[in-house]
Scaffold this active site. Structure first.
Site, PDB file in Angstrom:
ATOM      1  N   HIS A  13       0.706  -1.154   0.088  1.00 21.66           N
ATOM      2  CA  HIS A  13      -0.066  -0.054   0.044  1.00 21.66           C
ATOM      3  C   HIS A  13       0.832   1.300   0.091  1.00 21.66           C
ATOM      4  O   HIS A  13       0.402   2.524  -0.320  1.00 21.66           O
ATOM      5  CB  HIS A  13      -0.975  -0.008   1.088  1.00 21.66           C
ATOM      6  CG  HIS A  13      -0.246   0.053   2.501  1.00 21.66           C
ATOM      7  ND1 HIS A  13      -0.390  -0.759   3.447  1.00 21.66           N
ATOM      8  CD2 HIS A  13       0.207   1.291   3.228  1.00 21.66           C
ATOM      9  CE1 HIS A  13       0.165  -0.244   4.626  1.00 21.66           C
ATOM     10  NE2 HIS A  13       0.611   0.949   4.316  1.00 21.66           N
ATOM     11  N   SER A  44       4.524   2.816   7.922  1.00 20.63           N
ATOM     12  CA  SER A  44       4.179   1.393   7.171  1.00 20.63           C
ATOM     13  C   SER A  44       5.603   0.996   6.217  1.00 20.63           C
ATOM     14  O   SER A  44       6.006   1.796   5.541  1.00 20.63           O
ATOM     15  CB  SER A  44       2.877   1.709   6.244  1.00 20.63           C
ATOM     16  OG  SER A  44       1.727   1.867   7.003  1.00 20.63           O
ATOM     17  N   ASP A  80       0.078  -7.702   1.453  1.00 21.61           N
ATOM     18  CA  ASP A  80       0.461  -6.155   1.690  1.00 21.61           C
ATOM     19  C   ASP A  80       2.193  -6.162   1.614  1.00 21.61           C
ATOM     20  O   ASP A  80       2.881  -5.384   2.397  1.00 21.61           O
ATOM     21  CB  ASP A  80      -0.115  -5.648   2.948  1.00 21.61           C
ATOM     22  CG  ASP A  80       0.075  -4.041   2.828  1.00 21.61           C
ATOM     23  OD1 ASP A  80       0.169  -3.545   1.638  1.00 21.61           O
ATOM     24  OD2 ASP A  80       0.159  -3.490   3.876  1.00 21.61           O
TER      25      ASP A  80
END
Length: 502
Positions: free
Chosen positions: A144, A245, A174
């Site tokens: 992402h 992230s 992911d």
């Protein structure tokens, strides 16, 4: 102040007894005699010091990078704001085309691109983190972070910048693998996430809110946290925020044990729970991305669910474990191997299926076209089947509806069920033999959520042949003991425990 009234002392005083290996706690004064017994709390002779994170950070932070992405959007024509435009376009109309609207969920990735036609231009998309896994520039991050980006800029801890290209991504886990053109880069050592235990110290390094090379610490709160189809996440209380992230989760040996991926939050910011992808799972994905640019996973063509304690007892399963098969894809690998709806898959390829969510991960890690043994619990005993693994498809299979019953029904039985024969057309479409069709429900069966139109295929590990056979089995049921009914509803099959009324 009124000094006439003196309140008793309410504060507990702790007197540490040096060298005695214990501490004496003096309870709050309540007017009791001074020689009242005191409570003692055992302590260790040695007090463990908190870990010093500075050498770990010094050895690892240069291999952690900041990732900024750009995306191409259509510039808004200068003809005004129309009723079909988004609220973000209204802001851009008044404040200029470069205005970045505020995030709605705390994540800068949530900003919308302006609508309307016009020439394309690049706008900032978001900020994330990553870490270097090879000296020649391979970097791991989250999918992402880079998904949909037209430009990826990697900034090193020393300020050097590189343009990166995407080698491969995997949305299911992911995970993304990107690469920069560089040599002799600092590399993070890959650890073993299988050795993690609750309470272990861990660190996160990343770029929360764009603040490069930020270090936070905490402990492992839980392992094998099931929140994803293919991943058992590592749960920690390490502060992770938007921008973290893709950054590494590091143990006290300076090894990567996870990739920071998600937070559980009501505000969009850190609230004490963060989730990381185990590095062992991530490396399996990265190895495929590096060699082929994509990830292939195995499938066997079943729909599964949880095995409850009540169902396990009712069908004689030694413990509530495994994956309950609710539907088998016609012509799929499991169907060809002989798997049936109502089976409980207890082992796959020699590995125990402890929870139903273990099965997709075990099958997904298996190479397509290989053969794997499958152990199932069926009608009170274990059976071993051999299944040939297929490759997971992109699209989901269809579901079918059931026919309307047309035959006469009998009276309600001890379970509260009124049943009739299953029409041959419905048997053919469901690919079943025998069974009974539920016409009416009340009593215990109604409480167990059985519905008219359900098809009962088995009762207490006995296949139901017809209406008469079903009534004979029901008549022999023990009073007060739950019976297990294998119920088919549309394309799903489930064991349902029902206790006879009398």
């Amino acid at each position: 102040m009124n000094n006439k009234v003196k309140k008793p002392l309410q504060t507990a005083i702790v007197a540490a007894m040096i060298g005695l290996g214990s501490a004496t706690v003096l309870l709050p004064y309540t007017g009791m005699a001074q020689n009242a017994p005191t409570a003692t709390v055992p302590t260790s002779n040695a007090v463990a010091a908190l870990p010093d994170f500075t050498p770990i950070v010094a050895a690892t932070e240069n291999a952690v990078v900041n990732i900024r992405t750009m995306e191409k959007v259509s510039a808004r024509p200068a003809q005004g704001f129309g009723p079909g435009d988004s609220p973000d376009d209204l802001f851009r109309f008044f404040f200029g085309p470069d205005f970045v609207p505020p995030s709605r969920d705390g994540d800068p990735r949530s900003q919308r691109a302006p609508r309307g036609g016009g020439e394309e231009r690049s706008v900032p998309r978001g900020v994330g983190s990553g870490f270097i896994i090879s000296k020649d520039g391979y970097i791991m991050t989250n999918n992402h972070v880079v998904d949909g980006a037209s430009k990826i800029t990697v900034t090193m801890n020393d300020g050097r910048e590189y343009q990166a290209k995407v080698i491969g991504t995997d949305k299911r886990t992911d995970i993304a693998l990107i690469k920069i053109q560089a040599e002799n880069l600092p590399v993070l050592k890959i650890g073993d996430s299988n050795t993690l235990k609750k309470g272990q110290w861990v660190l996160a390094i990343g770029s929360p809110f764009g603040l490069d090379s930020t270090v936070t610490s905490g402990i492992v709160s839980a392992i094998n946290r099931d929140t994803g189809e293919y991943l058992p996440f590592i749960q920690t209380d390490v502060a992770v925020n938007p921008g973290n992230s893709g950054g590494p989760l590091i143990n006290l040996a300076g090894e990567v044990v996870g990739i920071n991926s998600q937070i559980i939050s009501q505000s969009g910011g850190f609230m004490g729970i963060s989730l990381s992808i185990p590095i062992d799972e991530a490396m399996r994905v990265v190895d495929q991305l590096k060699s082929t640019g994509k990830v292939t996973r195995g499938r066997i063509g079943v729909q599964i669910g949880e095995v409850s304690e009540e169902v396990a007892k009712a069908i004689g399963l030694p413990k509530a474990a495994g994956a309950l098969v609710s539907n088998v894809e016609q012509g799929g690998p499991a169907d060809k191997a002989g798997v049936q709806a109502g089976d409980v898959i207890t082992k796959f390829n020699g590995a125990d299926v402890k929870k139903w969510s273990d099965l997709p991960r075990l099958v997904g890690q298996t190479k397509p076209d290989s053969n794997s043994p499958l152990e199932v619990w069926r009608r009170g005993k274990y059976e071993t089947l051999d299944v040939k693994i297929a490759e997971i498809p992109n699209a989901a299979s269809d579901t079918a509806n059931s026919d309307e019953p047309q035959e006469q029904a009998g009276s309600a039985d001890r379970l509260g069920l009124t049943v009739e024969a299953v029409p041959s057309s419905l048997q053919s479409r469901m690919r079943i033999k025998g069974g009974v069709l539920v016409k009416d429900v009340k009593g215990a069966a109604l409480e167990a959520s059985i519905q008219p139109g359900d098809v009962i295929l088995a009762l207490n590990n006995q296949d139901v042949k017809d209406v008469q056979h079903f009534r004979e089995i029901v008549g022999k049921l023990a009073k007060g003991k739950a019976a297990a009914l294998l119920v088919r509803r549309d394309n799903l099959t489930q064991w349902v425990p029902v206790t006879p009324a009398k």
